[in-house]
Design a protein around this motif. Sequence first.
Motif, PDB file in Angstrom:
ATOM      1  N   ALA A   1      30.510  32.530  66.547  1.00  0.00           N
ATOM      2  CA  ALA A   1      31.083  31.774  67.660  1.00  0.00           C
ATOM      3  C   ALA A   1      30.724  32.432  68.991  1.00  0.00           C
ATOM      4  CB  ALA A   1      32.600  31.683  67.501  1.00  0.00           C
ATOM      5  N   GLU A   2      30.781  33.750  69.037  1.00  0.00           N
ATOM      6  CA  GLU A   2      30.431  34.459  70.276  1.00  0.00           C
ATOM      7  C   GLU A   2      28.951  34.301  70.613  1.00  0.00           C
ATOM      8  OE1 GLU A   2      33.266  38.121  71.294  1.00  0.00           O
ATOM      9  OE2 GLU A   2      32.006  38.467  69.550  1.00  0.00           O
ATOM     10  N   GLU A   3      28.096  34.402  69.604  1.00  0.00           N
ATOM     11  CA  GLU A   3      26.656  34.268  69.854  1.00  0.00           C
ATOM     12  C   GLU A   3      26.321  32.878  70.379  1.00  0.00           C
ATOM     13  OE1 GLU A   3      24.814  35.193  66.186  1.00  0.00           O
ATOM     14  OE2 GLU A   3      25.365  37.321  66.228  1.00  0.00           O
TER      15      GLU A   3
ATOM     16  N   VAL B   1      38.251  33.538  70.678  1.00  0.00           N
ATOM     17  CA  VAL B   1      37.864  34.643  69.798  1.00  0.00           C
ATOM     18  C   VAL B   1      38.457  35.949  70.315  1.00  0.00           C
ATOM     19  CG1 VAL B   1      35.919  35.991  68.948  1.00  0.00           C
ATOM     20  CG2 VAL B   1      35.768  33.505  69.002  1.00  0.00           C
ATOM     21  N   SER B   2      38.334  36.190  71.608  1.00  0.00           N
ATOM     22  CA  SER B   2      38.842  37.446  72.178  1.00  0.00           C
ATOM     23  C   SER B   2      40.356  37.561  71.997  1.00  0.00           C
ATOM     24  CB  SER B   2      38.482  37.531  73.665  1.00  0.00           C
ATOM     25  OG  SER B   2      37.088  37.535  73.851  1.00  0.00           O
ATOM     26  N   ALA B   3      41.075  36.476  72.268  1.00  0.00           N
ATOM     27  CA  ALA B   3      42.535  36.509  72.115  1.00  0.00           C
ATOM     28  C   ALA B   3      42.923  36.741  70.666  1.00  0.00           C
ATOM     29  CB  ALA B   3      43.140  35.203  72.626  1.00  0.00           C
ATOM     30  N   SER B   4      42.228  36.110  69.753  1.00  0.00           N
ATOM     31  CA  SER B   4      42.559  36.254  68.339  1.00  0.00           C
ATOM     32  C   SER B   4      42.256  37.646  67.830  1.00  0.00           C
ATOM     33  CB  SER B   4      41.797  35.212  67.515  1.00  0.00           C
ATOM     34  OG  SER B   4      42.123  33.900  67.933  1.00  0.00           O
ATOM     35  N   ARG B   5      41.273  38.281  68.425  1.00  0.00           N
ATOM     36  CA  ARG B   5      40.973  39.664  68.044  1.00  0.00           C
ATOM     37  C   ARG B   5      41.949  40.660  68.656  1.00  0.00           C
ATOM     38  NH1 ARG B   5      34.408  39.534  68.707  1.00  0.00           N
ATOM     39  NH2 ARG B   5      33.900  39.127  66.516  1.00  0.00           N
ATOM     40  N   GLY B   6      42.596  40.239  69.719  1.00  0.00           N
ATOM     41  CA  GLY B   6      43.459  41.156  70.437  1.00  0.00           C
ATOM     42  C   GLY B   6      42.796  41.781  71.641  1.00  0.00           C
TER      43      GLY B   6
ATOM     44  N   GLU C   1      39.700  40.608  77.965  1.00  0.00           N
ATOM     45  CA  GLU C   1      38.571  39.683  77.962  1.00  0.00           C
ATOM     46  C   GLU C   1      39.042  38.243  77.838  1.00  0.00           C
ATOM     47  OE1 GLU C   1      34.919  37.955  78.108  1.00  0.00           O
ATOM     48  OE2 GLU C   1      35.495  40.010  78.649  1.00  0.00           O
ATOM     49  N   ALA C   2      40.088  38.030  77.034  1.00  0.00           N
ATOM     50  CA  ALA C   2      40.618  36.672  76.878  1.00  0.00           C
ATOM     51  C   ALA C   2      41.158  36.144  78.202  1.00  0.00           C
ATOM     52  CB  ALA C   2      41.719  36.662  75.812  1.00  0.00           C
ATOM     53  N   HIS C   3      41.920  36.957  78.902  1.00  0.00           N
ATOM     54  CA  HIS C   3      42.451  36.519  80.197  1.00  0.00           C
ATOM     55  C   HIS C   3      41.331  36.323  81.214  1.00  0.00           C
ATOM     56  CE1 HIS C   3      46.654  36.630  79.222  1.00  0.00           C
ATOM     57  NE2 HIS C   3      46.614  37.893  78.830  1.00  0.00           N
ATOM     58  N   ALA C   4      40.283  37.141  81.118  1.00  0.00           N
ATOM     59  CA  ALA C   4      39.135  36.957  82.022  1.00  0.00           C
ATOM     60  C   ALA C   4      38.462  35.605  81.765  1.00  0.00           C
ATOM     61  CB  ALA C   4      38.134  38.094  81.841  1.00  0.00           C
ATOM     62  N   CYS C   5      38.335  35.230  80.500  1.00  0.00           N
ATOM     63  CA  CYS C   5      37.758  33.917  80.174  1.00  0.00           C
ATOM     64  C   CYS C   5      38.645  32.796  80.723  1.00  0.00           C
ATOM     65  CB  CYS C   5      37.599  33.771  78.657  1.00  0.00           C
ATOM     66  SG  CYS C   5      36.306  34.789  77.935  1.00  0.00           S
TER      67      CYS C   5
ATOM     68  N   ALA D   1      42.628  26.562  79.034  1.00  0.00           N
ATOM     69  CA  ALA D   1      42.819  27.932  79.506  1.00  0.00           C
ATOM     70  C   ALA D   1      44.218  28.430  79.148  1.00  0.00           C
ATOM     71  CB  ALA D   1      42.593  28.000  81.020  1.00  0.00           C
ATOM     72  N   GLN D   2      45.210  27.540  79.230  1.00  0.00           N
ATOM     73  CA  GLN D   2      46.563  27.922  78.837  1.00  0.00           C
ATOM     74  C   GLN D   2      46.619  28.295  77.360  1.00  0.00           C
ATOM     75  OE1 GLN D   2      48.781  28.439  80.993  1.00  0.00           O
ATOM     76  NE2 GLN D   2      49.193  26.772  82.412  1.00  0.00           N
ATOM     77  N   ARG D   3      45.885  27.574  76.539  1.00  0.00           N
ATOM     78  CA  ARG D   3      45.877  27.903  75.111  1.00  0.00           C
ATOM     79  C   ARG D   3      45.342  29.318  74.886  1.00  0.00           C
ATOM     80  NH1 ARG D   3      42.045  25.543  70.223  1.00  0.00           N
ATOM     81  NH2 ARG D   3      43.226  26.474  68.507  1.00  0.00           N
ATOM     82  N   VAL D   4      44.283  29.680  75.612  1.00  0.00           N
ATOM     83  CA  VAL D   4      43.742  31.031  75.496  1.00  0.00           C
ATOM     84  C   VAL D   4      44.794  32.049  75.914  1.00  0.00           C
ATOM     85  CG1 VAL D   4      42.008  32.624  76.398  1.00  0.00           C
ATOM     86  CG2 VAL D   4      41.358  30.280  75.806  1.00  0.00           C
ATOM     87  N   ARG D   5      45.510  31.766  77.014  1.00  0.00           N
ATOM     88  CA  ARG D   5      46.547  32.688  77.484  1.00  0.00           C
ATOM     89  C   ARG D   5      47.674  32.816  76.463  1.00  0.00           C
ATOM     90  NH1 ARG D   5      44.955  34.528  82.140  1.00  0.00           N
ATOM     91  NH2 ARG D   5      44.513  33.232  83.988  1.00  0.00           N
ATOM     92  N   VAL D   6      48.070  31.693  75.866  1.00  0.00           N
ATOM     93  CA  VAL D   6      49.146  31.726  74.862  1.00  0.00           C
ATOM     94  C   VAL D   6      48.779  32.690  73.740  1.00  0.00           C
ATOM     95  CG1 VAL D   6      50.281  30.370  73.061  1.00  0.00           C
ATOM     96  CG2 VAL D   6      50.063  29.428  75.349  1.00  0.00           C
ATOM     97  N   LEU D   7      47.566  32.572  73.218  1.00  0.00           N
ATOM     98  CA  LEU D   7      47.136  33.445  72.129  1.00  0.00           C
ATOM     99  C   LEU D   7      47.054  34.904  72.580  1.00  0.00           C
ATOM    100  CD1 LEU D   7      44.299  31.619  70.129  1.00  0.00           C
ATOM    101  CD2 LEU D   7      46.442  32.543  69.240  1.00  0.00           C
ATOM    102  N   ALA D   8      46.558  35.124  73.797  1.00  0.00           N
ATOM    103  CA  ALA D   8      46.434  36.494  74.295  1.00  0.00           C
ATOM    104  C   ALA D   8      47.797  37.146  74.437  1.00  0.00           C
ATOM    105  CB  ALA D   8      45.698  36.492  75.637  1.00  0.00           C
ATOM    106  N   HIS D   9      48.797  36.420  74.947  1.00  0.00           N
ATOM    107  CA  HIS D   9      50.139  36.988  75.089  1.00  0.00           C
ATOM    108  C   HIS D   9      50.780  37.208  73.726  1.00  0.00           C
ATOM    109  CE1 HIS D   9      50.291  37.005  79.398  1.00  0.00           C
ATOM    110  NE2 HIS D   9      50.074  35.708  79.504  1.00  0.00           N
ATOM    111  N   LEU D  10      50.529  36.332  72.778  1.00  0.00           N
ATOM    112  CA  LEU D  10      51.039  36.554  71.422  1.00  0.00           C
ATOM    113  C   LEU D  10      50.449  37.826  70.834  1.00  0.00           C
ATOM    114  CD1 LEU D  10      51.009  32.987  69.801  1.00  0.00           C
ATOM    115  CD2 LEU D  10      52.983  34.500  69.988  1.00  0.00           C
TER     116      LEU D  10
END
Length: 961
Positions: free
Chosen positions: A655-657, A685-690, A694-698, A718-727
């Motif tokens: 996914a990253e590539e 991907v970044s948020a799910s990895r922890g 990087e997730a917040h930067a995206c 973008a909110q979905r990415v933030r939700v995962l990053a905060h979790l």
Amino acid sequence: MPTAAHARSGSATTRALTTQAPAARSAPGVVPHPPRAAEPGRLIGRDHDLEVVSRFLGDRTSGGSLLLSGDPGIGKTVLLDALARAATDSGACVLRVVGAQFEADVSYAALNQALLPISGALDAVDSEHREALRVALGFGGGCPPERLVVFNAALAVLQAAASERPVLLMVDDLPWVDRVSAAAFGFITRRISGTPVSFIAAMRPGSDSFFETSGLPTYQLPPLDTQSATSLVDSYSPDLGRQARQRVLETAQGNPLALRELADALQIDRSTASHALPDVLPPSRRLESLFVSRVRALPCGTKAVLLLAALDDSGDLGVLQAAARAMGVSSALKDLAFAEQEQLVHVDGGTRRLVFRHPLIRSAVIHSSTSYERRTSHGVLAQVSVDRPESRAWHLGEATLEPDEHVATLLEDAAHRILDRGNAEAAISALARAADLSPDGADRGRRLAEAAYLGAEATGAFRSAAAMLEVARQADPEGNSLHSTAAAVLLLLNSGGDVITAHRILADAIEEGTHGYDAGDSALIDALHLLSLLCISGGTPELWVPFNAALSRLRPEPPALLSVLGQLHADPAGAGPEILTQLDRILDDVALESDPAQIVRKGTIAVASDRLAAVRAASWRVVRLGRTGGPLRRHLAALLHLGLDAYHTGRWAEAEELSDEGLELCEESGYGFFSWYFHYCKGLVSASRGDTDEAHACADRMLDQASPRGLQGIVQCAQRVRVLAHLASGEFEESVRHASAVSPAGRLANSQVACWVFFDFVESAVRTHRMAEAVAHVRAVRASSVEALSPRLALLAGGAAALTAEDDAEAVHLFEQALSLPSAAAWPFDQARVQLAMGERLRRSGATSRCEEPLEAALRTFRRLGSRAWARRAAKELRAATSPTPIAAECGVHLTPREREIAELAASGMTNKQIADRLFLSHRTVGAHLYQIFPKLNIMSRGGLRDALSALDAYYEGKAI
């Protein structure tokens, strides 16, 4: 497969690119000049390349493998020659193989070349392998052997030969190696590590081959630097003037073949030295001029047939013969003999196709002809192409001088057929030519508008699209075609325009159009698909109102794809059984789809329903087409679909590539509007990895692009990415805040993202003591069609219901029910999150023995995925389930699971009352536990809890959990 126009990199011209003296050449009135003295056989400017390649190939006892890649004329064959000389001088056995087009269909032809010089080593292998190899290579008769036996036998022969001296196997023109030999070489290269056998093969970048290149190192042979290029030119043409030499250097751009041939051409005809390579021409055109004199020297009949072949570009000898007869040329094949003798072309006896030795020769044939000759040849080719409507239309278009509506219509029809196969650039050319031949201004404007639309929508040719759009408006000032408006909207979007404005312009054009809402009107359907993109990006329900209104007026009925797309993206939670049935029917035949636009559109509906696996193979076809020059916009969309599919199915590196490829394409092409696709995928991907930073930067990059332009759909992503990053960070208050911004408690907003974050909302709400809100949200999910929409969402819906269940037994039942869904394992991250939630609930209910299985399963998955944040959380839960703590015997710490839990909550900053509310205890009980915990951890206050628990965690990190 290699294309018919493939030019052999191992040509005599290329082989001569060393500093050895070239053969003397003569021309009328010109005396050949010898080159300056140079060390024979030494390559100019390739010392570093030789060193790098030799390092890849290993030493005399431990061989290696390498693919040598480089553009035509860059010197691959010459480098192989130098390597062969060096290897031979050092005592190695060098086996040379040169792929040949006429042998590409002859099984084991290349392997025969490789092993023939060491056929004596056959006696060193056992009889079974020896006989199999003899039969395969044509040394003996018998039944065809199994390929694996032959491959092992070939490897054994090489190893036997290498027992006496090192072996270097070299393959030039790899794309022309036959299928079976290519497989044999692939088998050998993956088994020679650590042996005295080395392998190197040369090929062009991007050329097709039967050889499986994945996993093997590739060295891209670069152009010569300026100093080396100058030395090479001077060695061939020492008397070339400074100005002429500089023009050669600028034209060749470090390509050794071009350097030599341009220098030779200028030296042969010095009178044109200052004019032969005008700066206004691109490098490829400059090289074409080298062949013009060779073409002009051919007999008239030969030139006529070559011009037919160059203009037809199919190489079909039957077509050439018929066209030549129509022109009065008696025998095309006889006349072609002169061109074959000059090595300008060759005839493939197997395919009955004429092949130009180099694309520059074909261009030279065309450029050396007059406009009259070209028009006449096009007219004759049109006469003999009655069974090839697209070719006939194109040839008629090129042969016609005055406006002709009949020819223009044929070209327009051909453009649409070409477009169905994904060749948007060729379709644009056909439409532009049709516009040139249109007698009526309205028709001319309409055709140019469609060409402009394709340029902006498919290929990214924004500058030419804008120019064509302007000409279309001049041709038909009163016209306002939907393609014209759609092109203008796309240009607006990709220049930073506001999505609301773009939506209004397009919606008004659809409403005011003269199409009569005919579902067969391609311009109308294209406009509605573009309008749906604006609605998705805009992300507000009111944007869908004009789309739905137009859809309801389509006659005889709206296309199923548009109906499903509108429902799934406007209100996915309300998608009924009929829509889902239509959805599956649409995706059933995607494997047979050839039109990249349709594949991408089907991928768009697959995104909303987690059915991207159904379009995976088709999307890869679009990506491969894009990588070889296909429609760029389709390429980008297919990359997103593949990236999201890879994310949800646990292939995060892929996914990253894919996302990185998409971002690079967006930057290079000007399709900046679509860069959010790939920041979104990378953010998930970044948020799910922890990797929360990087997730917040995206997410920030997405918001920077979306917020000023009214792109609420992108804001929600973008909110979905933030939700995962905060979790991932354990910041549940922030997580529930961002999830609520997407979809308030108890209501699934009319958007895709609301259906994607409901589990996150429920988990965050439960952890922040918002149980009533969590229950209301689960109730809304269960009342919707979300569970029917996607197996993944059904898994998460069951997990969310279990999180809010009051009774422990009911919660466990709901968890088990969700995890037992047949496709649960297809979504590893989501499955592991539900397993983690189940393990947490079991542990808190006191069922410590039962909680270990789901926690261990979750932990294994998180670690496999590289999801560090969730893995730490699962590991802590698993440790807390162990009683007593196994570290006790070593450090005297005896924390029960309940004490461990209370200690962690207290270390996080929660008060006794908050801990009591979380664990359904009294605050006095919590205080009593802390009174027991402090002395066990050898601390005096809450302030020391974090460090003490970290010490315990460090202990466990070294254990097998």
